[in-house]
Design a protein around this motif. Structure first.
Motif, PDB file in Angstrom:
ATOM      1  N   ASP A  86       3.456   4.543  62.584  1.00 37.18           N
ATOM      2  CA  ASP A  86       2.634   5.579  62.952  1.00 37.18           C
ATOM      3  C   ASP A  86       2.901   6.711  62.057  1.00 37.18           C
ATOM      4  N   ILE A  87       1.708   7.200  61.513  1.00 36.84           N
ATOM      5  CA  ILE A  87       1.858   8.160  60.360  1.00 36.84           C
ATOM      6  C   ILE A  87       1.372   9.650  61.179  1.00 36.84           C
ATOM      7  N   ASP A  88       2.255  10.598  61.417  1.00 35.80           N
ATOM      8  CA  ASP A  88       1.834  11.868  62.205  1.00 35.80           C
ATOM      9  C   ASP A  88       2.064  13.038  61.479  1.00 35.80           C
ATOM     10  N   PHE A  89       0.987  13.923  61.269  1.00 35.71           N
ATOM     11  CA  PHE A  89       1.380  15.127  60.533  1.00 35.71           C
ATOM     12  C   PHE A  89       0.597  16.166  61.217  1.00 35.71           C
ATOM     13  N   VAL A  90       1.425  16.899  62.137  1.00 31.23           N
ATOM     14  CA  VAL A  90       0.477  17.959  62.940  1.00 31.23           C
ATOM     15  C   VAL A  90      -0.209  19.093  61.913  1.00 31.23           C
ATOM     16  N   ASN A  91      -1.590  19.091  62.149  1.00 33.75           N
ATOM     17  CA  ASN A  91      -2.416  19.919  61.588  1.00 33.75           C
ATOM     18  C   ASN A  91      -2.562  19.813  60.206  1.00 33.75           C
ATOM     19  N   SER A  92      -2.339  18.742  59.427  1.00 32.32           N
ATOM     20  CA  SER A  92      -2.238  18.624  57.988  1.00 32.32           C
ATOM     21  C   SER A  92      -2.916  16.987  57.773  1.00 32.32           C
ATOM     22  N   PRO A  93      -4.264  17.071  58.069  1.00 35.19           N
ATOM     23  CA  PRO A  93      -5.024  15.711  57.615  1.00 35.19           C
ATOM     24  C   PRO A  93      -4.794  15.322  56.254  1.00 35.19           C
ATOM     25  N   SER A  94      -4.554  16.124  55.446  1.00 32.95           N
ATOM     26  CA  SER A  94      -4.626  15.668  53.698  1.00 32.95           C
ATOM     27  C   SER A  94      -2.990  15.050  53.723  1.00 32.95           C
ATOM     28  N   LYS A  95      -2.170  15.536  54.294  1.00 35.10           N
ATOM     29  CA  LYS A  95      -0.644  14.911  54.290  1.00 35.10           C
ATOM     30  C   LYS A  95      -0.864  13.604  54.700  1.00 35.10           C
ATOM     31  N   ALA A  96      -1.357  13.440  55.937  1.00 34.14           N
ATOM     32  CA  ALA A  96      -1.531  12.179  56.638  1.00 34.14           C
ATOM     33  C   ALA A  96      -2.266  11.262  55.774  1.00 34.14           C
ATOM     34  N   LEU A  97      -3.332  11.623  55.175  1.00 35.90           N
ATOM     35  CA  LEU A  97      -3.971  10.708  54.404  1.00 35.90           C
ATOM     36  C   LEU A  97      -3.098  10.423  53.124  1.00 35.90           C
ATOM     37  N   ARG A 101      -1.952   6.392  52.042  1.00 37.52           N
ATOM     38  CA  ARG A 101      -1.821   5.740  50.847  1.00 37.52           C
ATOM     39  C   ARG A 101      -0.834   5.212  50.279  1.00 37.52           C
ATOM     40  N   THR A 102       0.194   6.129  50.270  1.00 34.15           N
ATOM     41  CA  THR A 102       1.655   5.914  49.743  1.00 34.15           C
ATOM     42  C   THR A 102       2.331   5.032  50.272  1.00 34.15           C
ATOM     43  N   ILE A 103       2.473   4.670  51.740  1.00 33.89           N
ATOM     44  CA  ILE A 103       3.004   3.804  52.560  1.00 33.89           C
ATOM     45  C   ILE A 103       2.420   2.472  52.450  1.00 33.89           C
ATOM     46  N   TYR A 104       1.015   2.382  52.380  1.00 32.43           N
ATOM     47  CA  TYR A 104       0.169   1.116  52.256  1.00 32.43           C
ATOM     48  C   TYR A 104       0.662   0.498  51.064  1.00 32.43           C
ATOM     49  N   HIS A 105       0.833   1.165  49.882  1.00 37.25           N
ATOM     50  CA  HIS A 105       1.016   0.685  48.505  1.00 37.25           C
ATOM     51  C   HIS A 105       2.552   0.115  48.302  1.00 37.25           C
ATOM     52  N   HIS A 127      -2.436   4.659  61.801  1.00 39.11           N
ATOM     53  CA  HIS A 127      -1.709   3.493  62.057  1.00 39.11           C
ATOM     54  C   HIS A 127      -1.751   2.436  60.868  1.00 39.11           C
ATOM     55  N   ILE A 128      -0.514   1.914  60.402  1.00 43.64           N
ATOM     56  CA  ILE A 128      -0.573   0.725  59.668  1.00 43.64           C
ATOM     57  C   ILE A 128       0.213  -0.400  60.501  1.00 43.64           C
ATOM     58  N   ASP A 129      -0.430  -1.502  60.717  1.00 43.76           N
ATOM     59  CA  ASP A 129       0.023  -2.463  61.390  1.00 43.76           C
ATOM     60  C   ASP A 129       0.249  -3.786  60.581  1.00 43.76           C
ATOM     61  N   SER A 188      -7.167   2.141  52.728  1.00 47.19           N
ATOM     62  CA  SER A 188      -6.093   2.852  52.443  1.00 47.19           C
ATOM     63  C   SER A 188      -6.471   4.387  52.198  1.00 47.19           C
ATOM     64  N   ASP A 189      -7.890   4.739  52.014  1.00 48.53           N
ATOM     65  CA  ASP A 189      -8.409   6.107  51.817  1.00 48.53           C
ATOM     66  C   ASP A 189      -8.622   6.790  53.112  1.00 48.53           C
ATOM     67  N   GLY A 190      -8.512   6.111  54.115  1.00 43.22           N
ATOM     68  CA  GLY A 190      -8.637   6.655  55.316  1.00 43.22           C
ATOM     69  C   GLY A 190     -10.338   6.347  55.765  1.00 43.22           C
ATOM     70  N   LYS A 191     -11.135   5.861  54.941  1.00 46.16           N
ATOM     71  CA  LYS A 191     -12.467   5.771  55.369  1.00 46.16           C
ATOM     72  C   LYS A 191     -12.852   4.518  56.171  1.00 46.16           C
ATOM     73  N   GLU A 192     -13.618   4.790  57.211  1.00 49.00           N
ATOM     74  CA  GLU A 192     -14.081   3.759  58.316  1.00 49.00           C
ATOM     75  C   GLU A 192     -14.636   2.490  57.538  1.00 49.00           C
ATOM     76  N   LEU A 193     -14.047   1.366  57.895  1.00 51.84           N
ATOM     77  CA  LEU A 193     -14.538   0.071  57.562  1.00 51.84           C
ATOM     78  C   LEU A 193     -16.133   0.007  58.176  1.00 51.84           C
TER      79      LEU A 193
END
Length: 222
Positions: A86-97, A101-105, A127-129, A188-193
């Motif tokens: 569960d990737i969770d950054f309060v008020n920072s969508p860019s950091k979450a994104l 990417r980093t965790i996925y790779h 989320h990455i499951d 992994s870029d946060g874009k909806e499939l």
């Protein structure tokens, strides 16, 4: 066959229910539901004076997909067939994104990319499951999680693990009951499939736990 031919939307929903049930659900006697406003309630169906006496079922998954609640799953005491990050950054969508990417790779250096589902959390992150074809000890899942944190430099307050302890985990493809946002599948870029969600779920191939154990052994040698 009738639904597939004459009611494709209902057919799609039934297929998604099949996949969610197979990928995520192990514990059925304890049911975790997020109600309107965001409050989570755990129903212990086998406890004395239980407010709910029936286990988690397809009707719950249907309600989740239709947005009448958000459904979470709980895990067995010592093992899990899914590890959720569960990737969770309060008020920072860019950091979450960037974390997505980093965790996925990092994960996909050790496990096949088609053993993962990525999704928008509906609130502050993603989320990455990761799915396994056999139950894995929570101890090994915790080690792999800590290994990914060490490799990427993220804190456990920024990327939390589910499936390693007692906390429940919200399923994708529902609506967050506090924000109202849809928890869509993403890349992994946060874009909806795009396309049918059932098609994306059908591409999931659960990983062999041996791959995780090999990754852990190699990491310990460093």
């Amino acid at each position: 066959d009738y639904l597939e031919k004459y009611e494709p939307e209902k057919y799609e929903q039934e297929i998604i229910i099949d996949y969610l049930d197979d990928l995520y659900v192990t514990v059925r006697k304890d049911v975790l539901i997020q109600q309107a406003g965001g409050r989570w309630i755990t129903f212990r169906t086998d406890s004395p004076n239980a407010k709910r006496t029936w286990p988690l079922n397809r009707a719950d998954l249907k309600a989740h997909l239709e947005g009448r609640c958000a459904l979470g799953v709980l895990f067995p005491n010592t093992v899990s067939k899914v590890l959720g990050l569960d990737i969770d950054f309060v008020n920072s969508p860019s950091k979450a994104l960037m974390a997505l990417r980093t965790i996925y790779h990092s994960i996909t250096k050790y496990l096949p990319s088609n053993s993962l589902i990525l999704s928008y959390s509906g609130n502050k992150g993603y989320h990455i499951d990761i799915f396994f074809d056999k139950p894995v000890s929570k101890k090994d899942l915790s080690i792999f999680y800590q290994m990914i944190l060490a490799e990427t430099g993220y804190k456990d307050s920024e990327v939390e693990a589910r499936g390693t302890g007692d906390q429940g985990y919200k399923l994708p493809l529902g609506f967050h009951q506090k924000t109202g946002n849809y928890c869509y599948l993403c890349d992994s870029d946060g874009k909806e499939l795009q396309g049918l969600e059932s098609d994306h779920l059908s591409n999931i191939k659960k990983a062999d736990p041996k791959l995780l154990h090999t990754a852990i052994k190699d990491f310990k040698k460093k």
